[in-house]
Design an enzyme around this catalytic site. Structure first.
Site, PDB file in Angstrom:
ATOM      1  N   LYS A  20       0.842  -1.201   0.000  1.00  0.00           N
ATOM      2  CA  LYS A  20       0.000   0.000   0.000  1.00  0.00           C
ATOM      3  C   LYS A  20       0.881   1.257   0.000  1.00  0.00           C
ATOM      4  O   LYS A  20       2.097   1.173   0.248  1.00  0.00           O
ATOM      5  CB  LYS A  20      -0.921  -0.056   1.219  1.00  0.00           C
ATOM      6  CG  LYS A  20      -1.929  -1.228   1.167  1.00  0.00           C
ATOM      7  CD  LYS A  20      -2.752  -1.323   2.448  1.00  0.00           C
ATOM      8  CE  LYS A  20      -3.834  -2.390   2.350  1.00  0.00           C
ATOM      9  NZ  LYS A  20      -4.609  -2.530   3.607  1.00  0.00           N
TER      10      LYS A  20
ATOM     11  N   TYR B  87     -12.227  -4.280  -3.360  1.00  0.00           N
ATOM     12  CA  TYR B  87     -12.749  -4.710  -2.056  1.00  0.00           C
ATOM     13  C   TYR B  87     -14.151  -5.307  -2.142  1.00  0.00           C
ATOM     14  O   TYR B  87     -14.549  -6.050  -1.262  1.00  0.00           O
ATOM     15  CB  TYR B  87     -12.696  -3.566  -1.040  1.00  0.00           C
ATOM     16  CG  TYR B  87     -11.287  -3.401  -0.489  1.00  0.00           C
ATOM     17  CD1 TYR B  87     -10.743  -4.366   0.356  1.00  0.00           C
ATOM     18  CD2 TYR B  87     -10.492  -2.321  -0.836  1.00  0.00           C
ATOM     19  CE1 TYR B  87      -9.451  -4.254   0.838  1.00  0.00           C
ATOM     20  CE2 TYR B  87      -9.201  -2.190  -0.353  1.00  0.00           C
ATOM     21  CZ  TYR B  87      -8.689  -3.162   0.480  1.00  0.00           C
ATOM     22  OH  TYR B  87      -7.400  -3.057   0.955  1.00  0.00           O
TER      23      TYR B  87
ATOM     24  N   ASN C 245      -1.760  -0.351   7.266  1.00  0.00           N
ATOM     25  CA  ASN C 245      -1.113  -1.608   7.643  1.00  0.00           C
ATOM     26  C   ASN C 245      -0.209  -2.160   6.541  1.00  0.00           C
ATOM     27  O   ASN C 245       0.029  -3.358   6.462  1.00  0.00           O
ATOM     28  CB  ASN C 245      -2.166  -2.630   8.090  1.00  0.00           C
ATOM     29  CG  ASN C 245      -3.249  -2.838   7.053  1.00  0.00           C
ATOM     30  OD1 ASN C 245      -3.119  -2.384   5.921  1.00  0.00           O
ATOM     31  ND2 ASN C 245      -4.308  -3.528   7.428  1.00  0.00           N
TER      32      ASN C 245
ATOM     33  N   THR D 127      -5.013  -7.908  10.556  1.00  0.00           N
ATOM     34  CA  THR D 127      -5.374  -6.609   9.967  1.00  0.00           C
ATOM     35  C   THR D 127      -4.943  -5.400  10.812  1.00  0.00           C
ATOM     36  O   THR D 127      -4.455  -4.416  10.284  1.00  0.00           O
ATOM     37  CB  THR D 127      -6.912  -6.554   9.776  1.00  0.00           C
ATOM     38  OG1 THR D 127      -7.309  -7.697   9.013  1.00  0.00           O
ATOM     39  CG2 THR D 127      -7.337  -5.291   9.061  1.00  0.00           C
TER      40      THR D 127
ATOM     41  N   HIS E 133      -1.757  -5.274   1.398  1.00  0.00           N
ATOM     42  CA  HIS E 133      -2.959  -6.083   1.208  1.00  0.00           C
ATOM     43  C   HIS E 133      -2.504  -7.481   0.826  1.00  0.00           C
ATOM     44  O   HIS E 133      -1.568  -7.637   0.034  1.00  0.00           O
ATOM     45  CB  HIS E 133      -3.835  -5.533   0.074  1.00  0.00           C
ATOM     46  CG  HIS E 133      -4.855  -6.546  -0.371  1.00  0.00           C
ATOM     47  ND1 HIS E 133      -6.006  -6.785   0.339  1.00  0.00           N
ATOM     48  CD2 HIS E 133      -4.844  -7.449  -1.391  1.00  0.00           C
ATOM     49  CE1 HIS E 133      -6.682  -7.773  -0.246  1.00  0.00           C
ATOM     50  NE2 HIS E 133      -5.999  -8.197  -1.298  1.00  0.00           N
TER      51      HIS E 133
ATOM     52  N   GLU F  46      -9.137 -11.673  -7.282  1.00  0.00           N
ATOM     53  CA  GLU F  46      -8.335 -10.439  -7.224  1.00  0.00           C
ATOM     54  C   GLU F  46      -7.223 -10.395  -8.272  1.00  0.00           C
ATOM     55  O   GLU F  46      -6.926  -9.330  -8.823  1.00  0.00           O
ATOM     56  CB  GLU F  46      -7.710 -10.293  -5.826  1.00  0.00           C
ATOM     57  CG  GLU F  46      -8.732  -9.932  -4.765  1.00  0.00           C
ATOM     58  CD  GLU F  46      -8.148  -9.850  -3.355  1.00  0.00           C
ATOM     59  OE1 GLU F  46      -8.885  -9.448  -2.449  1.00  0.00           O
ATOM     60  OE2 GLU F  46      -6.969 -10.208  -3.159  1.00  0.00           O
TER      61      GLU F  46
ATOM     62  N   ARG G 196       2.996  -6.622   9.471  1.00  0.00           N
ATOM     63  CA  ARG G 196       2.149  -5.621  10.127  1.00  0.00           C
ATOM     64  C   ARG G 196       2.474  -5.480  11.613  1.00  0.00           C
ATOM     65  O   ARG G 196       2.236  -4.437  12.210  1.00  0.00           O
ATOM     66  CB  ARG G 196       0.675  -5.983   9.929  1.00  0.00           C
ATOM     67  CG  ARG G 196       0.190  -5.765   8.487  1.00  0.00           C
ATOM     68  CD  ARG G 196      -1.132  -6.471   8.278  1.00  0.00           C
ATOM     69  NE  ARG G 196      -1.821  -6.113   7.050  1.00  0.00           N
ATOM     70  CZ  ARG G 196      -2.965  -6.669   6.661  1.00  0.00           C
ATOM     71  NH1 ARG G 196      -3.542  -7.611   7.395  1.00  0.00           N
ATOM     72  NH2 ARG G 196      -3.557  -6.304   5.537  1.00  0.00           N
TER      73      ARG G 196
HETATM   74  P1  ADP Z   1      -7.224  -7.454   5.530  1.00  0.00           P
HETATM   75  O1  ADP Z   1      -6.491  -6.386   4.734  1.00  0.00           O
HETATM   76  O2  ADP Z   1      -6.407  -7.927   6.707  1.00  0.00           O
HETATM   77  O3  ADP Z   1      -7.739  -8.575   4.686  1.00  0.00           O
HETATM   78  P2  ADP Z   1      -9.969  -6.459   5.638  1.00  0.00           P
HETATM   79  O4  ADP Z   1     -10.183  -7.127   4.310  1.00  0.00           O
HETATM   80  O5  ADP Z   1     -10.938  -6.768   6.728  1.00  0.00           O
HETATM   81  O6  ADP Z   1      -8.491  -6.724   6.192  1.00  0.00           O
HETATM   82  O7  ADP Z   1      -9.975  -4.869   5.456  1.00  0.00           O
HETATM   83  C1  ADP Z   1      -9.323  -4.282   4.348  1.00  0.00           C
HETATM   84  C2  ADP Z   1      -8.545  -3.069   4.807  1.00  0.00           C
HETATM   85  O8  ADP Z   1      -9.443  -2.075   5.301  1.00  0.00           O
HETATM   86  C3  ADP Z   1      -7.585  -3.310   5.961  1.00  0.00           C
HETATM   87  O9  ADP Z   1      -6.348  -3.850   5.542  1.00  0.00           O
HETATM   88  C4  ADP Z   1      -7.454  -1.928   6.537  1.00  0.00           C
HETATM   89  O10 ADP Z   1      -6.545  -1.122   5.804  1.00  0.00           O
HETATM   90  C5  ADP Z   1      -8.854  -1.369   6.353  1.00  0.00           C
HETATM   91  N1  ADP Z   1      -9.726  -1.553   7.529  1.00  0.00           N
HETATM   92  C6  ADP Z   1     -10.307  -2.703   7.943  1.00  0.00           C
HETATM   93  N2  ADP Z   1     -11.067  -2.514   9.051  1.00  0.00           N
HETATM   94  C7  ADP Z   1     -10.964  -1.193   9.339  1.00  0.00           C
HETATM   95  C8  ADP Z   1     -11.504  -0.343  10.374  1.00  0.00           C
HETATM   96  N3  ADP Z   1     -12.302  -0.826  11.311  1.00  0.00           N
HETATM   97  N4  ADP Z   1     -11.177   0.972  10.379  1.00  0.00           N
HETATM   98  C9  ADP Z   1     -10.371   1.470   9.422  1.00  0.00           C
HETATM   99  N5  ADP Z   1      -9.825   0.737   8.426  1.00  0.00           N
HETATM  100  C10 ADP Z   1     -10.110  -0.575   8.378  1.00  0.00           C
HETATM  101 MG    MG Z   2      -9.229  -8.651   3.274  1.00  0.00          MG
END
Ligand code: ADP
Ligand code: MG
Length: 202
Positions: free
Chosen positions: A15, A55, A157, A126, A160, A171, A137
């Site tokens: 990212k 997403y 973080n 996450t 992705h 994806e 992370r």
């Molecule tokens: P991951 O990237 O671990 O698969 P998710 O798919 O649940 O996580 O979420 C996608 C991205 O959205 C996360 O990597 C993070 O950058 C952001 N995100 C997720 N939950 C939150 C939240 N509660 N508040 C702010 N940003 C969030």
């Molecule tokens: Mg995800």
């Protein structure tokens, strides 16, 4: 034809914060070190439309991510910003579009045994506040849901990584054309996957 488990592929996107923090090499090194093979890589600035489509490729993402956020707040004895997972993810998505389109990202496809699970393990959970030490992370960033919500932005973080094999399968074509991915052999595979190990001794 059923694929061999070593042919699994996953999508990783460094990212904008990962690029800005000078962590591209470190992040790539971790996936490389475990024995995965890089089969595609490019730098680009994704559009907000591309990010939203990414997403929402998984119809469950809105619900699951909202529920995950609520659970994390509860586990810390805190009140979540809303009880409705979809209301939470609507905000997250708006903030994610800003975050991911704010600068260049590096999109990559990694291939190897259990690529999806191995990459998730190395990437970590996450929320950096609770991501395990030893993960990308957990080791290189210090953000949290509370920080992100207080400042109305996405959790930063660094990377992705596809969350499941079906997610990866959806994806990868969203980010790469078939001809941007290269099928090739890498010498490591002879030790990682060779059944008889009969090619070492003279
Ligand atoms: P991951 O990237 O671990 O698969 P998710 O798919 O649940 O996580 O979420 C996608 C991205 O959205 C996360 O990597 C993070 O950058 C952001 N995100 C997720 N939950 C939150 C939240 N509660 N508040 C702010 N940003 C969030
Ligand atoms: Mg995800």
């Amino acid at each position: 034809m059923k694929q061999h488990p070593k042919d699994e592929r996953t999508l990783v996107v460094i990212k904008p914060d990962g690029v800005q923090r000078g962590l591209m090499g470190e992040i790539i090194r971790r996936y490389e070190n475990v024995g995965l093979k890089l089969v595609g890589m490019k730098m680009l600035v994704p559009s907000e439309r591309h990010v939203e489509a990414h997403y929402t490729l998984d119809p469950n993402w809105r619900r699951v991510t909202g529920e995950k956020t609520i659970k994390s707040y509860r586990e810390k004895g805190m009140t979540p910003p809303s009880e409705d997972p979809l209301e939470i993810t609507a905000k997250i998505l708006a903030n994610l579009k800003k975050y991911l389109s704010s600068g260049p990202v590096v999109a990559m496809v990694w291939e190897g045994a259990h690529a999806v699970g191995i990459v998730r393990k190395i990437t970590g959970g996450t929320e950096p506040l609770s991501s395990d030490v030893g993960t990308i992370r957990g080791d290189f960033v210090l953000d949290s849901y509370t920080m992100a919500d207080t400042d109305t932005r996405a959790v930063r973080n660094l990377v992705h990584a596809s969350g499941s094999v079906p997610e990866a399968e959806a994806e990868i074509p969203h980010w790469f054309k078939q001809e941007e991915l290269t099928d090739y052999r890498i010498i490591h595979e002879e030790i990682l996957y060779d059944v008889n190990l009969d090619g070492i001794l003279e």
